[in-house]
Design an enzyme around this catalytic site. Structure first.
Site, PDB file in Angstrom:
ATOM      1  N   GLY A 129      -6.079  11.103  55.999  1.00 12.23           N
ATOM      2  CA  GLY A 129      -6.777  10.552  57.483  1.00 12.23           C
ATOM      3  C   GLY A 129      -7.917  10.396  57.443  1.00 12.23           C
ATOM      4  O   GLY A 129      -8.275   9.793  56.573  1.00 12.23           O
ATOM      5  N   ASP A 130      -8.294  10.193  57.855  1.00 12.22           N
ATOM      6  CA  ASP A 130     -10.083   9.124  58.744  1.00 12.22           C
ATOM      7  C   ASP A 130     -11.384  10.196  58.383  1.00 12.22           C
ATOM      8  O   ASP A 130     -10.644  11.106  58.677  1.00 12.22           O
ATOM      9  CB  ASP A 130     -10.098   8.140  60.038  1.00 12.22           C
ATOM     10  CG  ASP A 130     -11.597   7.759  59.651  1.00 12.22           C
ATOM     11  OD1 ASP A 130     -12.589   7.652  58.363  1.00 12.22           O
ATOM     12  OD2 ASP A 130     -11.875   7.316  60.967  1.00 12.22           O
ATOM     13  N   THR A 131     -11.522  10.421  56.850  1.00  9.07           N
ATOM     14  CA  THR A 131     -12.280  11.375  56.099  1.00  9.07           C
ATOM     15  C   THR A 131     -13.057  10.919  56.806  1.00  9.07           C
ATOM     16  O   THR A 131     -14.234  11.995  56.982  1.00  9.07           O
ATOM     17  CB  THR A 131     -11.841  11.779  55.211  1.00  9.07           C
ATOM     18  OG1 THR A 131     -12.014  10.481  54.005  1.00  9.07           O
ATOM     19  CG2 THR A 131     -10.827  12.422  54.759  1.00  9.07           C
TER      20      THR A 131
END
Length: 180
Positions: free
Chosen positions: A77-79
């Site tokens: 994901g967009d961490t």
């Protein structure tokens, strides 16, 4: 091959201290007879929220480590993570693979948020920032049907025809996995 899943298996877990209402999604699937738990999240954004983001990342890693060893676990994901934040929580634990690193750490696929190449946010920078905000982690199963990252690429780097913009200000990650 077909991915087998049940819609009722989707689980949403809230990060209790998120100021942005963030959570993570968990969904078990079966593919090529491999049991897989897929997970995703958009961790806390902005540089000032690093402490919360590190807590969220630690929670994700703990969840991955606790799962049955006969299951493969994938989190992506967009961490919004900076490398210093990953190091601050002890790095990626043994048994969990950073997909980008496992596939050779190519500099051409490192930066998923790269303002030197992507001008979607409309800002002009003297020194355009670039970060590896978007990441994928894999914990292979211990028994048969373990998955391993085999190819990592960035996609979505072409401008859309009508508006001449990119689909996002982040490049998308493409990960191919092999089943052992």
């Amino acid at each position: 091959m077909t991915v087998q899943t049940k819609a009722i298996s989707l689980k949403i877990v809230s990060f209790e201290t998120s100021i942005m209402g963030r959570h993570y999604l968990i969904h078990p699937i079966k593919f090529a007879d491999a049991k897989i738990i897929v997970m995703t999240s958009h961790l806390e954004s902005l540089v000032d929220n690093g402490a919360e983001r590190k807590k969220q990342f630690s929670e994700i890693l703990d969840y991955m480590k606790r799962q049955n060893e006969n299951f493969n676990v994938i989190f992506g994901g967009d961490t919004n993570l900076r490398d210093t934040e990953v190091n601050a929580v002890g790095g990626v634990p043994g048994g969990i693979l950073d997909a980008w690193a496992s596939c050779g750490s190519a500099l051409t696929t490192k930066y998923t948020w790269n303002m030197a190449e992507n001008n979607n946010n409309g800002k002009a920078y003297q020194r355009p920032p670039k970060f590896r905000f978007d990441r994928i982690f894999v914990r292979p199963a211990k028994e048969a049907k373990a998955i391993k990252p085999s190819t990592f690429a960035l996609v979505g780097k072409e401008r859309l025809k009508g508006c001449k913009r990119f689909a996002s200000d982040h490049w998308a990650k493409w990960l191919e996995l092999s089943v052992q």
